[in-house]
Design a protein around this motif. Structure first.
Motif, PDB file in Angstrom:
ATOM      1  N   TRP A   1      -8.053  -1.310   4.904  1.00  0.00           N
ATOM      2  CA  TRP A   1      -7.723  -0.224   3.988  1.00  0.00           C
ATOM      3  C   TRP A   1      -8.954   0.521   3.470  1.00  0.00           C
ATOM      4  O   TRP A   1      -8.829   1.637   2.954  1.00  0.00           O
ATOM      5  N   HIS A   2     -10.138  -0.061   3.596  1.00  0.00           N
ATOM      6  CA  HIS A   2     -11.353   0.590   3.098  1.00  0.00           C
ATOM      7  C   HIS A   2     -12.203   1.188   4.221  1.00  0.00           C
ATOM      8  O   HIS A   2     -13.280   1.732   3.948  1.00  0.00           O
ATOM      9  N   LEU A   3     -11.722   1.108   5.461  1.00  0.00           N
ATOM     10  CA  LEU A   3     -12.500   1.640   6.578  1.00  0.00           C
ATOM     11  C   LEU A   3     -12.212   3.124   6.797  1.00  0.00           C
ATOM     12  O   LEU A   3     -11.085   3.584   6.605  1.00  0.00           O
ATOM     13  N   THR A   4     -13.256   3.853   7.193  1.00  0.00           N
ATOM     14  CA  THR A   4     -13.094   5.266   7.553  1.00  0.00           C
ATOM     15  C   THR A   4     -12.842   5.337   9.052  1.00  0.00           C
ATOM     16  O   THR A   4     -13.753   5.168   9.868  1.00  0.00           O
TER      17      THR A   4
ATOM     18  N   HIS B   1       0.849  -1.185   0.000  1.00  0.00           N
ATOM     19  CA  HIS B   1       0.000   0.000   0.000  1.00  0.00           C
ATOM     20  C   HIS B   1       0.892   1.246   0.000  1.00  0.00           C
ATOM     21  O   HIS B   1       1.961   1.254   0.635  1.00  0.00           O
TER      22      HIS B   1
ATOM     23  N   SER C   1      -5.566   5.469  10.972  1.00  0.00           N
ATOM     24  CA  SER C   1      -5.283   5.188   9.557  1.00  0.00           C
ATOM     25  C   SER C   1      -3.790   5.170   9.286  1.00  0.00           C
ATOM     26  O   SER C   1      -3.318   4.512   8.351  1.00  0.00           O
TER      27      SER C   1
ATOM     28  N   ARG D   1     -19.645  -1.888   0.964  1.00  0.00           N
ATOM     29  CA  ARG D   1     -18.244  -1.586   0.636  1.00  0.00           C
ATOM     30  C   ARG D   1     -17.346  -2.641   1.274  1.00  0.00           C
ATOM     31  O   ARG D   1     -17.754  -3.328   2.222  1.00  0.00           O
ATOM     32  N   PRO D   2     -16.113  -2.802   0.787  1.00  0.00           N
ATOM     33  CA  PRO D   2     -15.202  -3.785   1.389  1.00  0.00           C
ATOM     34  C   PRO D   2     -14.979  -3.492   2.873  1.00  0.00           C
ATOM     35  O   PRO D   2     -15.015  -2.331   3.299  1.00  0.00           O
ATOM     36  N   THR D   3     -14.740  -4.542   3.639  1.00  0.00           N
ATOM     37  CA  THR D   3     -14.591  -4.377   5.097  1.00  0.00           C
ATOM     38  C   THR D   3     -13.173  -4.666   5.589  1.00  0.00           C
ATOM     39  O   THR D   3     -12.971  -4.898   6.781  1.00  0.00           O
ATOM     40  N   ASP D   4     -12.197  -4.641   4.690  1.00  0.00           N
ATOM     41  CA  ASP D   4     -10.810  -4.796   5.150  1.00  0.00           C
ATOM     42  C   ASP D   4     -10.326  -3.453   5.683  1.00  0.00           C
ATOM     43  O   ASP D   4     -10.960  -2.412   5.484  1.00  0.00           O
TER      44      ASP D   4
ATOM     45  N   ASN E   1     -19.517   0.275   6.468  1.00  0.00           N
ATOM     46  CA  ASN E   1     -19.152  -0.284   5.161  1.00  0.00           C
ATOM     47  C   ASN E   1     -20.073  -1.422   4.741  1.00  0.00           C
ATOM     48  O   ASN E   1     -20.400  -1.562   3.558  1.00  0.00           O
TER      49      ASN E   1
END
Length: 451
Positions: free
Chosen positions: A191-194, A47, A200, A186-189, A181
């Motif tokens: 990297w996709h979480l707010t 990443h 972060s 939306r994806p739940t890994d 998510n």
């Protein structure tokens, strides 16, 4: 050149090569950073944030020495505990992200190298009271932090990245982000979480350190597997000042590794252990051995004892111990009574009664704040400047209104606040150091320990 000489030269070159390889392998085998690098269990991640953090760490070579120096007394124990629990060894890098291996307190109230909050410490039975703050205790804080991480790992379906994120921001925030998510498909890994900005960046920092020890294992100074410190259980209440006197070292030297003892003495109900450099640990073991030995009662075998250990501590031989106690076997039983050389010795009470008198108050020294302006040099980073002035990066950001995304530039002026104890205005002013309030301790003024 004769054929014989050519063969001799070839043999010599090969021997040097294999000798160097052997030495290098031995060094690598005993270096804990390499042990972590060679036993990675966290899933491989790629990443841009990891690369960004890795680049940032690589610019902090000045800081690597400080990290290694601070980690040296703690890292062997942490790695051993992770191995025992079969957890990823990379989690031993977490204290770098959390506290830079400093026994410190954050502005939010988190403390120790694992930066445990009071509520987490309480949940995992880490005592915090007027005598003792277990978050500064290597053993108790590490046990609590690893148990917390294990529980989070199970709570997030065995996803280490989510568990590590929750360790930083709290289980609730990560669960809310996951729920959001899921609702929005939306994806739940991770990297996709707010998540909060600090979180972060928190996980990528750990993964960048993971990559750092893997790709550049010599970045940090080597720390050997063999611990330089040991935990000694005193098994009874004690004053730090008395132990310091018995070991003939300054009280401050003991507090460096045992800052959990905020009252300079143990709580009446414990814990009663100290983390000590190996040499001092052996000396204290000898002192404690004799303090438990009475002329009539003799010594009672406890867990961990062996004829080898007792012979070493009493400066005698196994044969002499066996002869003295008419033993036919090398095995010892718990509670077994033994006669030891010098068993007639008595030791002082390990609690200095007048040091805990209610009439002696520990007064916190008055502190003054000095503001200085520092001009940023070309090679500087926030991390570098924070280290120079013994402050935190977050404090630098707060004092200079810097966001997490801001980068300092050469020529920029940073405002830094330095705190220091005020100097006494006169010689008659009260001296607040308890070690100076009380007459210097003497073994001849103490009563023998009651066995």
């Amino acid at each position: 050149m004769s054929q014989q000489w050519r063969l001799k030269i070839i043999v010599f070159v090969l021997s040097v090569f294999f000798l160097n390889t052997h030495v290098s392998a031995a060094t690598n085998k005993t270096n804990l950073w390499l042990t972590i690098a060679n036993n990675q269990q966290l899933p491989y991640q790629k990443h841009p944030l990891i690369d960004e953090k890795l680049k940032w760490y690589l610019q902090q070579s000045f800081y690597a020495n400080a990290i290694s120096l601070r980690a040296k007394p703690y890292l062997p124990y942490i790695v051993a505990e992770l191995k025992k629990r079969k957890m990823p060894l990379e989690l031993a890098l977490l204290p770098i992200v959390e506290s830079e291996f400093k026994m410190t307190t954050s502005h939010r109230g988190a403390a120790g190298i694992w930066q445990l909050m009071p509520v987490i410490a309480e949940y995992y039975n880490v005592p915090i009271n007027e005598y003792y703050d277990g978050r500064f205790d290597l053993m108790l804080s590490t046990q609590a932090a690893l148990s917390y991480l294990q529980d989070l790992y199970l709570a997030f379906n065995k996803d280490w990245l989510l568990a590590i994120a929750a360790y930083n921001s709290g289980e609730g925030k990560v669960k809310q982000a996951l729920l959001h998510n899921k609702r929005n498909k939306r994806p739940t890994d991770f990297w996709h979480l707010t998540l909060p900005q600090e979180t972060s960046e928190y996980v990528p920092k750990l993964l960048a350190l993971d990559k750092l020890v893997k790709t550049k294992p010599q970045f940090f100074n080597a720390i050997e597997h063999k611990p330089t410190t040991r935990m000694i259980d005193i098994e009874q209440p004690f004053s730090m000042l008395v132990i310091a006197e018995l070991l003939k070292v300054p009280n401050t030297e003991l507090l460096k590794l045992n800052s959990a003892y905020i009252a300079d003495k143990s709580a009446p109900t414990g814990p009663f252990h100290l983390l000590l450099p190996n040499e001092l640990a052996t000396t204290l073991e000898q002192i404690l051995l004799f303090s438990r030995v009475g002329l009539e009662k003799g010594y009672r075998v406890k867990k961990g004892d062996s004829l080898y250990r007792l012979a070493k501590l009493t400066n005698t031989s196994i044969a002499k111990l066996k002869s003295l106690n008419r033993l036919t076997s090398d095995k010892l039983l718990l509670g077994q009574k033994l006669i030891l050389p010098a068993s007639s010795k008595t030791m002082p009470n390990l609690v200095r009664e007048y040091a805990i008198s209610r009439y002696i108050k520990r007064v916190k020294p008055e502190v003054e704040t000095l503001e200085v302006n520092y001009v940023v040099k070309p090679s500087d980073s926030l991390w570098h400047v924070a280290t120079l002035f013994d402050v935190t990066v977050n404090q630098l950001r707060e004092w200079n209104a810097l966001k997490h995304t801001n980068i300092i530039k050469p020529g920029q002026t940073l405002n830094i606040k330095i705190t220091q104890s005020k100097k006494p205005s006169s010689q008659n002013e009260l001296i607040t150091d308890i070690a100076l309030q009380i007459p210097y301790f003497s073994l001849t003024n103490t009563a023998p320990l009651n066995n």
